[in-house]
Write an enzyme that holds these catalytic residues in place. Structure first.
Site, PDB file in Angstrom:
ATOM      1  N   LEU A   1       0.829  -1.215   0.000  1.00 58.22           N
ATOM      2  CA  LEU A   1       0.000   0.000   0.000  1.00 58.22           C
ATOM      3  C   LEU A   1       0.858   1.257   0.000  1.00 58.22           C
ATOM      4  O   LEU A   1       0.342   2.367   0.058  1.00 58.22           O
ATOM      5  CB  LEU A   1      -0.951  -0.012   1.208  1.00 58.22           C
TER       6      LEU A   1
ATOM      7  N   TYR B   1      18.238   5.426   8.394  1.00 61.01           N
ATOM      8  CA  TYR B   1      17.750   4.867   7.122  1.00 61.01           C
ATOM      9  C   TYR B   1      18.928   4.461   6.245  1.00 61.01           C
ATOM     10  O   TYR B   1      18.948   3.372   5.685  1.00 61.01           O
ATOM     11  CB  TYR B   1      16.909   5.935   6.430  1.00 61.01           C
TER      12      TYR B   1
HETATM   13  C1  VAH Z   1      13.277   8.990   1.166  1.00 64.68           C
HETATM   14  N1  VAH Z   1      11.972   8.635  -0.869  1.00 64.68           N
HETATM   15  O1  VAH Z   1      13.198  10.173   0.952  1.00 64.68           O
HETATM   16  C2  VAH Z   1      12.953   8.020   0.031  1.00 64.68           C
HETATM   17  C3  VAH Z   1      14.194   7.696  -0.768  1.00 64.68           C
HETATM   18  C4  VAH Z   1      16.156   8.635  -1.996  1.00 64.68           C
HETATM   19  C5  VAH Z   1      14.933   8.944  -1.223  1.00 64.68           C
HETATM   20  O2  VAH Z   1      15.039   6.834  -0.077  1.00 64.68           O
HETATM   21  O3  VAH Z   1      13.614   8.559   2.240  1.00 64.68           O
END
Ligand code: VAH
Length: 318
Positions: free
Chosen positions: A8, A140
């Site tokens: 989703l 991340y």
């Molecule tokens: C983010 N859209 O902004 C994702 C992606 C390169 C950007 O990893 O975290």
């Protein structure tokens, strides 16, 4: 049969639709941690509720449908991950290890995306090479580098057919992204149509790689269907279609909505994430090894985005 997690989400919702069109709706099992009854995904083929940190249920679903491909998209994106780093680690790494273990047990093909977020402040910022230093300073980014290395490990150690790409910021008009740093590049189009103005949280002159969602869909399909003998790199192929900054979007939008204005109110968290990422990356490995070739530049993407948003809101394009 293909199992997709995070169905989703921004990528998932497009990919489920695309793969159901391509391979038949019953061959694509969509899963997500929640269900939203207004989504076509739920009603156009098999759907299962799945929390990817629940290995038992994950394995049950994979075996129930006897899948031969797992596409693992469930993730906490960069900005949201900075707000809840440990939660992001548990979802991003716990989910990925479960997905890889289930793929190994069923010997499936495997795809999961990495990101330009896997690069850090020490990485060369211009024309960032395919193979280069990666010392990301965001949770991340740490998750993405670890994910790249895990996918290589499962290929080298267990001969699992893992394949992945480093996506740039992805722009689409279907499902909005949630919690990313590059989300401004999607929001700006919606605000341009609704209010002819946008207040951007990333400062002008901040270049990042971007790509339109149709090109991202093509890339996943091309890579998954590529001849494995041709893949010198297996995971983490750099992908990009354009290196752009907020003013580039504003100027392109103004060609269609002359009254559009952009304003700036910087979000320090997302600005510092963006500053740690490359300005432009080199995608030649993907081009040479499996024919990556994006079709949309900023001009073509802008026309398509505005046209689709305006038809969704049934307003005629200016
Ligand atoms: C983010 N859209 O902004 C994702 C992606 C390169 C950007 O990893 O975290």
């Amino acid at each position: 049969k293909i199992l997709i997690t995070g169905s989703l989400g921004q990528i998932g919702s497009e990919l489920v639709r695309r793969l159901r069109d391509l391979y038949g709706k019953d061959h694509v099992i969509a899963t997500d941690i929640r269900r939203t009854d207004d989504s076509k995904i739920i009603h156009s083929g098999p759907f299962e509720i799945l929390d990817v940190t629940d290995a038992k249920n994950f394995s049950r679903i994979a075996n129930k449908y006897n899948v031969d491909t797992i596409i693992h998209l469930a993730t906490i994106l960069s900005a949201k991950a900075e707000n809840t780093p440990l939660h992001a680690w548990n979802i991003n790494m716990g989910g990925l290890v479960n997905a890889l273990e289930i793929a190994r047990n069923l010997d499936t093909k495997f795809f999961t995306p990495s990101s330009i977020g896997s690069f850090g402040p020490l990485t060369p910022k211009v024309n960032t090479p395919q193979d280069t230093i990666q010392r990301p300073n965001t949770m991340y980014g740490i998750n993405k580098v670890a994910g790249e290395l895990l996918c290589d490990y499962y290929y080298n150690k267990f001969s699992l057919d893992t394949r992945s790409v480093r996506f740039p910021g992805l722009i689409s008009h279907g499902t909005p992204p949630g919690g990313g740093t590059t989300d401004y590049a999607v929001e700006i189009y919606y605000e341009a149509v609704k209010k002819q103005a946008y207040t951007c949280y990333i400062q002008k002159g901040t270049y990042m790689d971007m790509m339109y969602m149709p090109d991202a869909m093509d890339a996943i399909i091309q890579l998954m269907e590529a001849d494995p003998a041709k893949l010198r790199h297996r995971n983490a192929f750099n992908l990009t279609a354009m290196s752009v900054e907020p003013e580039d979007f504003a100027k392109e939008i103004q060609k269609h909505i002359p009254s559009f204005t952009i304003h700036y109110q910087i979000d320090p968290v997302r600005q510092s994430i963006a500053d740690s990422w490359p300005n432009s990356i080199d995608a030649s490995a993907a081009k040479n090894e499996w024919g990556f070739h994006p079709q949309y530049d900023l001009e073509k993407m802008t026309i398509d985005m505005l046209t689709n948003i305006e038809s969704d809101n049934n307003i005629g394009i200016k």
